[in-house]
Design an enzyme around this catalytic site. Structure first.
Site, PDB file in Angstrom:
ATOM      1  N   CYS A 139      28.842  45.055  18.559  1.00 16.70           N
ATOM      2  CA  CYS A 139      29.965  44.552  19.358  1.00 16.70           C
ATOM      3  C   CYS A 139      30.746  43.590  18.481  1.00 16.70           C
ATOM      4  CB  CYS A 139      29.471  43.858  20.625  1.00 16.70           C
ATOM      5  SG  CYS A 139      30.813  43.197  21.659  1.00 16.70           S
TER       6      CYS A 139
ATOM      7  N   CYS B   5      43.405  30.814  34.170  1.00 18.56           N
ATOM      8  CA  CYS B   5      42.941  32.128  33.724  1.00 18.56           C
ATOM      9  C   CYS B   5      43.592  33.239  34.540  1.00 18.56           C
ATOM     10  CB  CYS B   5      41.413  32.203  33.838  1.00 18.56           C
ATOM     11  SG  CYS B   5      40.794  31.999  35.517  1.00 18.56           S
TER      12      CYS B   5
END
Length: 412
Positions: free
Chosen positions: A143, A370
């Site tokens: 990843c 966010c």
């Protein structure tokens, strides 16, 4: 259904290519001519006939199958410019005109907090991320966005997940956080068996796997399955014990950038309120120069903040309080004597709190958000009450996704 050609006009807010006629084709870029096929819900890319000069080779072998990243095929400079424009466009759509500064883009190999899904196929346990728009699991071996400590632990995390399938409907998720003292794993998605929680054998297997891997802590809800060290995080000059399942910014680099923006925006303030403070992400940096009132609805976060205060001598006074700021926002009358208000709410935003800031006589406010939509809603409350939205800085904390965060600075 027959394949068809499409010319991509732009990339929309969700990160998918869109034709001039409004047709959405994922994994495409502006200016490209592609071959597409109608899927169950929307067209899918079959082939890129004429590629954009901004198309690059994705750095991750799991890209396109894994749903974790959606924009690795886009040149980083062009991708970052698009995120900047997304912020400008969303603010403008909400009637807000302001200076949008160059954004911060988090580097690769920096994500310290990930949610890994576990599935059992026969006798084999796989962990990874969900596929794009699917519940299917894409097992991962690497990843490129995650902290190397998490990637290196993938084989051990598979062993840790193996005892979690005593109930046939269990779909475990390992919420992994790379702390200063090792990995902290909080498990969700495990169904209760007839006898209750995990069996003694399963708990023993988990503890053995965690011990062999050198993990700091493994929990399931409030239940500590294994702990050899307390997971620790650094906020400013303070070292903080990480509460079980608590909120933490996804990357330390983005957190540092946001903390610097927040502190710089209230420079000179003698008394500051830090609302939705968590365990002190901004509280401790702010307290280096100002007296801080810190409030959050999570009692465990406030307890961690209190305990960490002794680890950072030389700070100004911090007054923490457990407070549900949605039901009981800090009211305008309480803000008398404060020079600035900082608020960092979850995705739902802080509508009730914004109305109280609007009623107050406070001269400065900083919003960390966010969610662009709720930021616009809350910002309009402040602007309509006489605040000016001075500037906004985009924060690309979730690299190669459509998600963008921001820090907005307001003044009377």
């Amino acid at each position: 259904m027959a394949d068809f050609e499409a010319h991509i006009d732009k990339v929309g807010f969700q990160g998918d290519g869109i034709t001039a006629g409004g047709l959405i084709v994922p994994m495409t870029l502006p200016g490209e001519r592609v071959l597409a096929r109608q899927g169950k819900e929307r067209p899918e890319l079959v082939e890129v006939i004429m590629a954009s000069p901004e198309r690059v080779t994705p750095p991750c072998p799991h890209f396109s199958a894994c749903g974790g990243c959606t924009l690795q095929h886009w040149d980083l400079a062009a991708y970052s410019a698009w995120k900047h424009e997304v912020v400008v466009a969303q603010l403008r759509r909400g009637g807000l005109e302001t200076e949008v500064l160059p954004g911060f883009t988090t580097p690769t190999h920096s994500r310290r907090r990930v949610g890994l899904h576990a599935r059992k196929q026969g006798n084999q346990v796989q962990i990874g991320f969900k596929a794009r728009r699917s519940w299917s699991l894409v097992p991962i071996e690497v990843c490129v966005i995650s902290d190397p400590a998490i990637v290196a632990s993938l084989p051990m995390l598979r062993q840790l997940a193996a005892p979690l399938f005593e109930h046939p409907k269990s779909a475990p998720v390992l919420h992994v956080t790379a702390s200063l003292t090792g990995l902290d794993i909080d498990i969700s998605g495990v169904e209760r068996t007839k006898s209750g929680g995990l069996s003694a054998d399963a708990r023993m297997q988990i503890a053995m796997a965690a011990g062999e891997a050198g993990f700091a802590r493994v929990t399931m809800g409030e239940d500590i399955l294994y702990q050899v060290r307390q997971p620790m995080i650094r906020f400013g000059k303070a070292t903080v014990s990480l509460p079980i399942g608590s909120f933490l910014q996804a990357t330390p680099q983005a957190e540092a950038a946001m903390a610097a923006l927040v502190s710089d925006s209230v420079a000179g303030a003698k008394k500051v309120a830090d609302l939705f403070c968590g365990a002190g992400t901004f509280t401790f940096p702010l307290a280096e120069t100002a007296v801080v009132y810190a409030a959050d609805g999570a009692a465990t976060s406030i307890a961690a903040l209190k305990n960490a205060m002794a680890s950072a001598p030389g700070l100004k006074t911090i007054t923490p309080e457990v407070r549900d700021l949605f039901r009981r926002p800090m009211v305008a009358e309480e803000m008398k004597g404060f020079d600035a208000i900082v608020f960092d709410p979850p995705r739902a935003g802080a509508e009730a709190q914004a109305f109280e800031i609007a009623r107050s006589g406070v001269a400065h406010a900083v919003a960390v958000s966010c969610n662009l939509q709720t930021f616009v809603r809350d910002a309009k409350i402040l602007v309509n009450a006489g605040f000016s939205l001075d500037r906004v800085t985009p924060i690309d904390q979730f690299l190669w996704s459509a998600h963008v965060e921001l820090v907005g600075v307001f003044s009377r």
